[in-house]
Design a protein around this motif. Structure first.
Motif, mmCIF file in Angstrom:
data_model
loop_
_atom_site.group_PDB
_atom_site.id
_atom_site.type_symbol
_atom_site.label_atom_id
_atom_site.label_comp_id
_atom_site.label_asym_id
_atom_site.label_seq_id
_atom_site.Cartn_x
_atom_site.Cartn_y
_atom_site.Cartn_z
ATOM 1 N N GLY A 245 0.801 -1.211 0.000
ATOM 2 C CA GLY A 245 0.000 0.000 0.000
ATOM 3 C C GLY A 245 0.838 1.267 0.000
ATOM 4 O O GLY A 245 2.056 1.252 0.191
ATOM 5 N N GLN A 246 0.173 2.371 -0.228
ATOM 6 C CA GLN A 246 0.843 3.669 -0.354
ATOM 7 C C GLN A 246 1.183 4.254 1.005
ATOM 8 O O GLN A 246 0.354 4.326 1.889
ATOM 9 N N LYS A 247 2.429 4.682 1.151
ATOM 10 C CA LYS A 247 2.896 5.300 2.396
ATOM 11 C C LYS A 247 2.899 6.818 2.297
ATOM 12 O O LYS A 247 2.546 7.511 3.242
ATOM 13 N N ILE A 248 3.330 7.329 1.142
ATOM 14 C CA ILE A 248 3.340 8.780 0.935
ATOM 15 C C ILE A 248 2.690 9.098 -0.404
ATOM 16 O O ILE A 248 2.557 8.225 -1.262
ATOM 17 N N GLU A 249 2.302 10.343 -0.590
ATOM 18 C CA GLU A 249 1.704 10.783 -1.848
ATOM 19 C C GLU A 249 2.745 11.455 -2.721
ATOM 20 O O GLU A 249 3.650 12.127 -2.231
ATOM 21 N N SER A 250 2.578 11.294 -4.023
ATOM 22 C CA SER A 250 3.453 11.985 -4.963
ATOM 23 C C SER A 250 3.095 13.456 -5.038
ATOM 24 O O SER A 250 1.945 13.851 -4.816
ATOM 25 N N LEU A 251 4.074 14.261 -5.352
ATOM 26 C CA LEU A 251 3.796 15.650 -5.706
ATOM 27 C C LEU A 251 3.037 15.672 -7.021
ATOM 28 O O LEU A 251 3.034 14.693 -7.785
ATOM 29 N N ALA A 252 2.404 16.789 -7.317
ATOM 30 C CA ALA A 252 1.763 16.967 -8.625
ATOM 31 C C ALA A 252 2.834 16.893 -9.711
ATOM 32 O O ALA A 252 4.008 17.193 -9.454
ATOM 33 N N PRO A 253 2.465 16.468 -10.937
ATOM 34 C CA PRO A 253 3.473 16.289 -11.999
ATOM 35 C C PRO A 253 4.403 17.478 -12.200
ATOM 36 O O PRO A 253 5.625 17.305 -12.322
ATOM 37 N N GLU A 254 3.849 18.686 -12.245
ATOM 38 C CA GLU A 254 4.701 19.851 -12.491
ATOM 39 C C GLU A 254 5.647 20.101 -11.314
ATOM 40 O O GLU A 254 6.781 20.566 -11.497
#
Length: 702
Positions: A245-254
């Motif tokens: 499962g996901q631990k952290i979220e990605s930043l937005a693409p830009e």
């Protein structure tokens, strides 16, 4: 077997019956065709990975009798781009006779030299270590592939059981063993013990499949890979979330691109501590799923399983442990943290080497990481050139796919470190490295050329690329830029629209170059224009335009470039394309000549200031480059012709006659002048001016 088009869910069916019919009767041509379409799908095999073969009946040139010959991909090739010149052709009977002289596992390496005594085709590529694996299987066509789906099963704790159940006994299992002669004997044994099977799974490594014809072999490979892929698909997230499962979220693409572009040159500098490297960045969703997961901390240190993977990526990546949205303007703090991370990685790699080296192991190689993962942002890879860095990235994505699949159906199992080391520092692998051709003078370098889409700028970019550099060109015109970039392969060229009078354009261009190649080493200020008028006709607008583009533009591009060069801490070159007019007072030229003189003196000032950073600043002064030069299009040529009382058509001969050497100067001559400064022989020169003008006495610097 019918060759009606088939449908597969997880691989591409690319067989073209019309194309195949054109090759009918030429089994070697069909082998190459099959290989190319297999290699075109990275889900089937990674770049440079796997090998393919066929067996034909040929006439022995000595006995004039028929004999069986095996055609197999030679050492170091890639099936996706395989040509006949990349094949080794060997006598099958002679390869089998090697069994009589094989002395056992500890004498594996000596067998490779004996392959040369089995060569039928004198134009053969050097036979690879996998040659006997194909020879000892009796089938006419054989594929040895590295599909992620198959390796995921092969690299799982329960791989043998899964293989038996999934393929209902039609795929045999051979436990992990380093590729070589003995593994070939194990394949032969597995076939003899399991007659009628359609393939063999190599533990932790890959897949062997076969057929009586090229098409049957192709279909067999696709069916097995598709079945393995579907099995994994049905199990993703079944018992537990993918990668925990996901631990952290990605930043937005830009935001990811922004953070990556800022840190890439810093990482490049650190990764180049042993030898300069070129970079690659990806924020592929598969990378982010792995990088952002709970299982990253568990899986990344284990290393990869397939030998092809870790030979390209090193056994494990470096994982950055600061937040994705960290404030990168705090350069000193970030650099201090990264220095520590790299020191720890180098110490780990040195220990890995010392713990596993043999008495005859080659010396320890570059201890810096190849793959660097930044959770929430993406993955960087650094290697000797862009292609190798990109392929290393692709290989690690293969490894991610393998770990993802293995964890979905069982538990991922990496190779034991001693096994991994023995392959990484295999004497045969070392010999292959030693046979690599000498690198070009500008290999590992990245050049940014302003005004690079045509004329002198394009000639400079072409010259630097031909000498091994990656080139990132900028131009004010999008259409012209696109056409120029298209003349390079994706691993050599890139570009961005840039107006040198606009600061935002300049910053964006450097960031784009950092994302594309990891940074910049050579900056060539070539963007320009020319206005030839007497003082009474020179307007303030003319004056300001020349000053803005030639002087301010050179200043702004150099200033931004110095920031990148300092971040890398690798030194570098700034080459400014000025003009003979910077030194000679010609008629009707007050605006242009003054701007060019300012460019030259700015170069001297920068050379004095930047020497402490090992950044060299030099000038190339062209004169009268008419043919192929953009500034001679239109009013400038007319103005110069008018000043000298001649026609535009007479200009080339006029300028040649006034030179000491009586030579016409072309764009390639200026490009050669730039290369003289950056090619390595003048690495201790800065603040110099090189006139490329055929010899104009009035322009002599001293």
């Amino acid at each position: 077997m019918s060759t009606a088009e088939r449908t597969f869910k997880h691989v591409n069916y690319l067989w073209d019956e019309q194309k195949a019919q054109e090759l009918e009767g030429d089994e070697v041509a069909l082998l190459i065709y099959r290989s190319n379409i297999l290699g075109a799908d990275l889900r089937i095999t990674n770049y440079g990975g796997g090998n393919t073969s066929c067996k034909t009946t040929e006439v022995d040139p000595l006995t004039k009798e028929e004999t069986e010959v095996m055609w197999v991909k030679g050492s170091g090739g890639d099936i996706g781009t395989l040509k006949r010149s990349g094949l080794a052709g060997l006598y099958v009977e002679k390869l089998h006779s090697l069994k009589n002289v094989y002395r056992g596992l500890e004498f594996e390496d000596e067998m490779v030299g004996l392959f040369n005594h089995c060569i039928y085709d004198l134009d053969s590529k050097a036979p690879s270590i996998d040659t006997p694996l194909h020879a000892f299987l009796p089938f006419k066509h054989i594929d040895h592939l590295h599909p992620d789906a198959a390796i995921a099963i092969a690299a799982s704790k329960d791989g043998e059981k899964i293989t038996e159940e999934l393929f209902e006994g039609q795929i045999a299992w051979v436990p992990w063993q380093r590729p070589g002669f003995d593994l070939a004997l194990q394949l032969e044994k597995a076939l003899n013990e399991n007659p009628g099977i359609r393939g063999i799974m190599l533990g932790g490594h890959g897949l062997f499949t076969w057929g009586d014809t090229a098409y049957e072999c192709y279909i067999n490979s696709l069916e097995v890979i598709d079945k393995a892929s579907e099995y994994l698909e049905q199990n993703y997230g079944k018992d537990r979330p993918v990668f925990g499962g996901q631990k952290i979220e990605s930043l937005a693409p830009e935001q990811r691109q922004e953070q990556a572009s800022i840190i890439a040159p810093v990482l490049r500098g650190l990764a180049s501590g042993y030898n300069r490297m070129v970079g690659h960045f990806t924020d592929d969703e598969r990378v982010l799923q792995f990088a952002n997961s709970h299982d990253l901390e568990k899986l990344a240190p284990l290393g990869t399983s397939c030998p092809d993977h870790f030979l390209r990526t090193k056994i494990r990546p470096l994982v950055l442990d600061f937040p994705a949205d960290v404030d990168l303007s705090k350069a000193d703090e970030i650099k201090e943290k990264l220095d520590k991370d790299f020191e720890e990685y180098r110490a780990y790699y040195k220990k890995y080497y010392e713990d596993h080296k043999r008495d005859n192991s080659p010396a320890m190689r570059d201890p810096n990481p190849v793959v660097i993962i930044w959770p929430g942002v993406g993955m960087f890879s650094y290697a000797k050139n862009k292609q190798t860095a990109r392929v290393a990235s692709e290989f690690y994505i293969n490894a991610i796919n393998v770990m993802r699949g293995a964890e979905a159906v069982s538990e991922y199992v990496a190779l034991p470190l001693q096994e991994a080391f023995d392959i990484e520092y295999w004497l045969l692998e070392e010999a292959k490295l030693q046979r690599m051709p000498k690198e070009q003078p500008l290999s590992r370098k990245v050049a940014l050329v302003t005004g690079g889409a045509g004329g002198i700028g394009k000639a400079i970019a072409d010259k630097l690329a031909s000498e091994g550099a990656c080139v990132f060109i900028t131009d004010i015109n999008q259409e012209r830029l696109d056409g120029a970039v298209a003349t390079y392969s994706k691993d050599v060229g890139g570009g961005a629209v840039m107006d040198v009078t606009k600061g935002d354009d300049i910053i964006k261009a450097y960031k784009a170059a950092a994302l594309k190649f990891g940074g910049v080493d050579i900056i060539v200020n070539c963007a320009g224009l020319a206005i030839s008028k007497p003082i009474e006709q020179t307007s303030e607008q003319d004056w300001d335009l020349l000053q803005d583009i030639l002087v301010k533009g050179q200043f702004a591009v150099s200033k931004a470039g110095v920031e990148t060069l300092r971040a890398q801490n690798l030194g570098g070159d700034i080459i400014n394309i000025a003009s003979k007019n910077a030194l000679v007072s010609g008629p009707n030229n007050v605006g242009y000549g003054t701007a060019k003189a300012a460019q030259v003196h700015m170069s001297r000032l920068l050379a004095a200031e930047l020497g402490k950073d090992k950044i060299r600043v030099n000038v190339v002064n062209p004169d009268a480059v008419i043919e192929g030069s953009k500034i001679w299009e239109g009013e400038w040529a007319k103005g110069r012709a008018k000043a000298y009382g001649i026609t535009v058509e007479e200009l080339p001969a006029f300028y040649a006659k006034r030179t000491i050497l009586n030579e016409i100067i072309g764009v390639d001559d200026i490009a050669n002048g730039v290369f003289a400064f950056v090619g390595g022989h003048l690495s201790k020169c800065t603040g110099n001016i090189l006139n490329v003008d055929g010899g104009v006495a009035a322009a002599f610097v001293r």
